[in-house]
Design a protein around this motif. Structure first.
Motif, PDB file in Angstrom:
ATOM      1  N   ASP A  13       0.819  -1.215   0.000  1.00 54.44           N
ATOM      2  CA  ASP A  13       0.000   0.000   0.000  1.00 54.44           C
ATOM      3  C   ASP A  13       0.853   1.264   0.000  1.00 54.44           C
ATOM      4  O   ASP A  13       0.567   2.222  -0.737  1.00 54.44           O
ATOM      5  CB  ASP A  13      -0.940   0.007   1.207  1.00 54.44           C
ATOM      6  CG  ASP A  13      -1.884   1.187   1.169  1.00 54.44           C
ATOM      7  OD1 ASP A  13      -2.702   1.248   0.232  1.00 54.44           O
ATOM      8  OD2 ASP A  13      -1.790   2.071   2.050  1.00 54.44           O
ATOM      9  N   ARG A  16       2.290   1.765  -3.382  1.00 54.84           N
ATOM     10  CA  ARG A  16       1.234   2.123  -4.342  1.00 54.84           C
ATOM     11  C   ARG A  16       0.992   3.630  -4.353  1.00 54.84           C
ATOM     12  O   ARG A  16       0.639   4.209  -5.390  1.00 54.84           O
ATOM     13  CB  ARG A  16      -0.055   1.377  -3.989  1.00 54.84           C
ATOM     14  CG  ARG A  16      -1.202   1.595  -4.980  1.00 54.84           C
ATOM     15  CD  ARG A  16      -2.472   0.856  -4.560  1.00 54.84           C
ATOM     16  NE  ARG A  16      -2.264  -0.581  -4.544  1.00 54.84           N
ATOM     17  CZ  ARG A  16      -2.168  -1.334  -3.448  1.00 54.84           C
ATOM     18  NH1 ARG A  16      -2.265  -0.764  -2.240  1.00 54.84           N
ATOM     19  NH2 ARG A  16      -1.967  -2.631  -3.524  1.00 54.84           N
ATOM     20  N   GLN A  17       1.194   4.281  -3.216  1.00 55.64           N
ATOM     21  CA  GLN A  17       0.920   5.719  -3.140  1.00 55.64           C
ATOM     22  C   GLN A  17       1.795   6.528  -4.095  1.00 55.64           C
ATOM     23  O   GLN A  17       1.377   7.582  -4.592  1.00 55.64           O
ATOM     24  CB  GLN A  17       1.090   6.216  -1.695  1.00 55.64           C
ATOM     25  CG  GLN A  17       0.135   5.582  -0.703  1.00 55.64           C
ATOM     26  CD  GLN A  17      -1.303   5.574  -1.174  1.00 55.64           C
ATOM     27  OE1 GLN A  17      -1.856   6.615  -1.517  1.00 55.64           O
ATOM     28  NE2 GLN A  17      -1.917   4.393  -1.197  1.00 55.64           N
ATOM     29  N   VAL A  20      -0.366   6.269  -7.352  1.00 54.77           N
ATOM     30  CA  VAL A  20      -1.707   6.856  -7.426  1.00 54.77           C
ATOM     31  C   VAL A  20      -1.735   8.344  -7.093  1.00 54.77           C
ATOM     32  O   VAL A  20      -2.707   9.021  -7.417  1.00 54.77           O
ATOM     33  CB  VAL A  20      -2.707   6.076  -6.537  1.00 54.77           C
ATOM     34  CG1 VAL A  20      -2.807   4.630  -6.979  1.00 54.77           C
ATOM     35  CG2 VAL A  20      -2.346   6.185  -5.066  1.00 54.77           C
ATOM     36  N   THR A  21      -0.659   8.854  -6.478  1.00 57.99           N
ATOM     37  CA  THR A  21      -0.599  10.295  -6.199  1.00 57.99           C
ATOM     38  C   THR A  21       0.205  11.053  -7.256  1.00 57.99           C
ATOM     39  O   THR A  21       0.463  12.253  -7.083  1.00 57.99           O
ATOM     40  CB  THR A  21       0.023  10.560  -4.809  1.00 57.99           C
ATOM     41  OG1 THR A  21       1.367  10.027  -4.783  1.00 57.99           O
ATOM     42  CG2 THR A  21      -0.798   9.933  -3.700  1.00 57.99           C
ATOM     43  N   ILE A  25      -2.229  11.615 -12.646  1.00 58.72           N
ATOM     44  CA  ILE A  25      -3.394  10.799 -12.291  1.00 58.72           C
ATOM     45  C   ILE A  25      -4.386  11.622 -11.492  1.00 58.72           C
ATOM     46  O   ILE A  25      -5.594  11.594 -11.753  1.00 58.72           O
ATOM     47  CB  ILE A  25      -2.945   9.536 -11.528  1.00 58.72           C
ATOM     48  CG1 ILE A  25      -2.167   8.610 -12.467  1.00 58.72           C
ATOM     49  CG2 ILE A  25      -4.152   8.809 -10.932  1.00 58.72           C
ATOM     50  CD1 ILE A  25      -1.630   7.359 -11.807  1.00 58.72           C
ATOM     51  N   THR A 140      -3.734  -1.651 -11.008  1.00 65.49           N
ATOM     52  CA  THR A 140      -3.892  -0.236 -11.358  1.00 65.49           C
ATOM     53  C   THR A 140      -4.986  -0.071 -12.400  1.00 65.49           C
ATOM     54  O   THR A 140      -5.808   0.850 -12.328  1.00 65.49           O
ATOM     55  CB  THR A 140      -2.563   0.327 -11.884  1.00 65.49           C
ATOM     56  OG1 THR A 140      -1.554   0.153 -10.879  1.00 65.49           O
ATOM     57  CG2 THR A 140      -2.688   1.800 -12.235  1.00 65.49           C
ATOM     58  N   ALA A 143      -8.394  -0.451 -10.808  1.00 65.75           N
ATOM     59  CA  ALA A 143      -8.718   0.675  -9.929  1.00 65.75           C
ATOM     60  C   ALA A 143      -8.992   1.964 -10.694  1.00 65.75           C
ATOM     61  O   ALA A 143      -9.821   2.777 -10.262  1.00 65.75           O
ATOM     62  CB  ALA A 143      -7.571   0.891  -8.942  1.00 65.75           C
ATOM     63  N   LEU A 144      -8.308   2.166 -11.823  1.00 71.67           N
ATOM     64  CA  LEU A 144      -8.312   3.491 -12.439  1.00 71.67           C
ATOM     65  C   LEU A 144      -8.777   3.562 -13.884  1.00 71.67           C
ATOM     66  O   LEU A 144      -9.277   4.609 -14.315  1.00 71.67           O
ATOM     67  CB  LEU A 144      -6.893   4.088 -12.371  1.00 71.67           C
ATOM     68  CG  LEU A 144      -6.296   4.300 -10.989  1.00 71.67           C
ATOM     69  CD1 LEU A 144      -4.849   4.756 -11.112  1.00 71.67           C
ATOM     70  CD2 LEU A 144      -7.106   5.330 -10.207  1.00 71.67           C
ATOM     71  N   GLY A 207       5.084   4.222 -11.249  1.00 71.27           N
ATOM     72  CA  GLY A 207       4.814   5.576 -10.790  1.00 71.27           C
ATOM     73  C   GLY A 207       5.717   6.590 -11.471  1.00 71.27           C
ATOM     74  O   GLY A 207       5.283   7.691 -11.834  1.00 71.27           O
TER      75      GLY A 207
END
Length: 221
Positions: A13, A16-17, A20-21, A25, A140, A143-144, A207
């Motif tokens: 997790d 993952r940040q 996703v940050t 995105i 990913t 989720a997105l 990322g």
């Protein structure tokens, strides 16, 4: 008892940040998007997706006997994934980009490094660890991808034909999730540990691919 797939989600997790940050995105999901940035995203997607089938073929050939049970799953992945890079080129054309220039071009450094790491895992370390990349990319996408496609289309007014990659992968990868979870659950603990390590690395590398794209500080993608 927690499944390994759920453990993998929990223990990655923090990594993952980083993905996703990524500004592109965050901006995109808020509807701040430019056509140029969407094409930039598709361009980098092409340059890593075109390696998916070769990577899987290499993986299948390098599995030692103790991991031989994975070959059937690898073959199924190959059948599912082959040719998806052409979907991306079609999307680029539909969005008004130069697909043949993308095909003939080179990836930006973050995408090149991510692909190189995947080949290195298979050839020099534990081939099964490649499923850490599968976990990152499919997770990913689930989720997105579908939400991103809707937000980008609403903002830019592009035709449905410009979103075959995001929408098809978002749907397909939802179907793949349980298949991957079952595969990971059968792995030996040492292979699961290598998958966990690889997943953390791929969240950083993937990322970086997104963080190198133009965001609203310059647009979105």
């Amino acid at each position: 008892m927690m499944s390994f797939y759920d453990q993998l989600r929990l223990e990655t997790d923090e990594a993952r940040q980083h993905l996703v940050t990524a500004p592109i995105i965050v901006d995109c999901l808020a509807g701040r998007v430019s056509r140029e940035a969407y094409i930039a995203f598709l361009t980098q997607a092409y340059h890593h997706v075109r390696h998916t089938t070769p990577l899987l073929m290499s993986l299948g050939g390098r599995l030692p006997e103790r991991q031989g049970w994975m070959r059937k799953a690898v073959a199924e992945y190959i059948e599912e994934e082959i040719g998806h890079e052409e979907w991306i080129l079609n999307d680029i054309r539909a969005a008004g980009g130069d697909a043949e220039a993308v095909r003939a071009g080179l990836p930006d450094l973050p995408a090149e490094v991510m692909v190189a790491y995947a080949y290195d895992l298979i050839s020099r370390r534990n081939p099964a660890a490649f499923f850490g990349m599968v976990f990152v990319l499919e997770g990913t996408s689930v989720a997105l991808a579908l939400t991103a496609a809707d937000r980008i289309q609403a903002a830019l007014g592009l035709p449905d034909a410009a979103f075959s990659y995001l929408r098809s992968h978002g749907t397909l990868d939802q179907e793949h999730t349980q298949h991957l979870a079952n595969l990971l659950e059968r792995m030996e603990p040492e292979d699961q540990a290598d998958v966990l390590h690889a997943a953390r690395v791929f969240f950083k590398l993937y990322g970086d691919v997104f963080r190198a794209l133009p965001s609203e500080a310059g647009s979105c993608g």
